[in-house]
Design an enzyme around this catalytic site. Structure first.
Site, PDB file in Angstrom:
ATOM      1  N   CYS A  54       0.794  -1.186  -0.219  1.00 45.64           N
ATOM      2  CA  CYS A  54      -0.181   0.000  -0.148  1.00 45.64           C
ATOM      3  C   CYS A  54       1.087   1.425  -0.330  1.00 45.64           C
ATOM      4  O   CYS A  54       0.681   2.137  -0.841  1.00 45.64           O
ATOM      5  CB  CYS A  54      -0.891  -0.030   1.070  1.00 45.64           C
ATOM      6  SG  CYS A  54      -1.786  -1.542   1.489  1.00 45.64           S
ATOM      7  N   ARG A 131      -8.280  -4.219  -3.123  1.00 43.28           N
ATOM      8  CA  ARG A 131      -7.028  -2.438  -3.972  1.00 43.28           C
ATOM      9  C   ARG A 131      -8.267  -2.941  -5.527  1.00 43.28           C
ATOM     10  O   ARG A 131      -7.752  -3.103  -6.256  1.00 43.28           O
ATOM     11  CB  ARG A 131      -5.887  -3.255  -4.491  1.00 43.28           C
ATOM     12  CG  ARG A 131      -4.847  -3.153  -3.731  1.00 43.28           C
ATOM     13  CD  ARG A 131      -3.560  -3.743  -4.056  1.00 43.28           C
ATOM     14  NE  ARG A 131      -2.454  -4.484  -2.734  1.00 43.28           N
ATOM     15  CZ  ARG A 131      -2.456  -3.490  -1.606  1.00 43.28           C
ATOM     16  NH1 ARG A 131      -2.051  -2.443  -1.587  1.00 43.28           N
ATOM     17  NH2 ARG A 131      -1.680  -4.450  -0.817  1.00 43.28           N
TER      18      ARG A 131
END
Length: 217
Positions: A54, A131
């Site tokens: 991330c 995601r």
């Protein structure tokens, strides 16, 4: 034989329909979908703050923020973390990597926005957002969505390329071929009648067959 426990179906938003409304706390104060009217919006979720994949994604978006802004496009992140965790993570990215995350991040502890956008995928996690990336146009219409697994970071280059292609299609009323980039030929809309198909060969396009014609912009 082991019984299979059915999972709750995930409701996904649909392309070319109004994007789900939201009003949420972010690192830049409260933000709603209405705040982005008149601009393109890239809303993207990540599983958790202070995680390496991330972090690479957020740095990539941050480094391209000016390019997106030049295309009348805002960035908005999200994860199921607290407001203070987001602030601490942004500060950590600046301290550890020298990258300023200048766009807001939604704190979605109650998962309201994540559920509305189908970011919770039971096959991946019940408590973290996958995601997911959503491209929303200036009218608030969802134009594209892309999902990646927890383990693999998304391509910000591809998201940028997709945005350029969408804006080109809107402006010029054309389609774009696989992996299209600015400067390459675009696809002319396919004829809708037999008469138009018959006339297509003489219209001056680069035509391989009646249904497949390209032209330069």
């Amino acid at each position: 034989m082991n019984a299979i426990t059915p999972t709750q179906p995930t409701t996904l938003p649909r392309l070319n329909e109004a994007a789900p409304e939201f009003d949420a706390l972010t690192t830049h104060g409260r933000k709603s979908l209405a705040d982005y009217r008149g601009k393109w919006l890239i809303l993207f979720s990540h599983p958790a703050d202070f995680t390496p994949v991330c972090t690479t994604e957020f740095m990539a978006f941050a480094r391209r923020a000016d390019e997106f802004a030049a295309m009348n496009t805002e960035l908005l992140g999200l994860s199921i973390d607290s407001h203070y965790a987001h602030i601490a993570w942004v500060r950590s990215i600046k301290a550890s990597f020298g990258v300023d995350v200048t766009f807001p991040i939604i704190a979605d502890l109650d998962m309201a926005v994540a559920r509305a956008y189908g970011m919770i995928q039971p096959g991946a996690s019940d408590t973290q957002a996958v995601r997911a990336t959503f491209v929303i146009d200036p009218e608030g219409v969802l134009r594209a969505m892309v999902y990646y697994p927890m383990t693999n970071g998304r391509s910000v280059d591809e998201i940028h390329r997709l945005l350029v292609a969408l804006q080109t299609s809107d402006t010029h009323k054309v389609a774009t071929p696989e992996n299209w980039h600015p400067g390459e030929d675009v696809i002319v809309p396919t004829p809708q009648t037999t008469e138009a198909a018959e006339a297509r060969m003489a219209e001056g396009y680069d035509t391989a067959d009646w249904y497949f014609s390209t032209r330069a912009l």
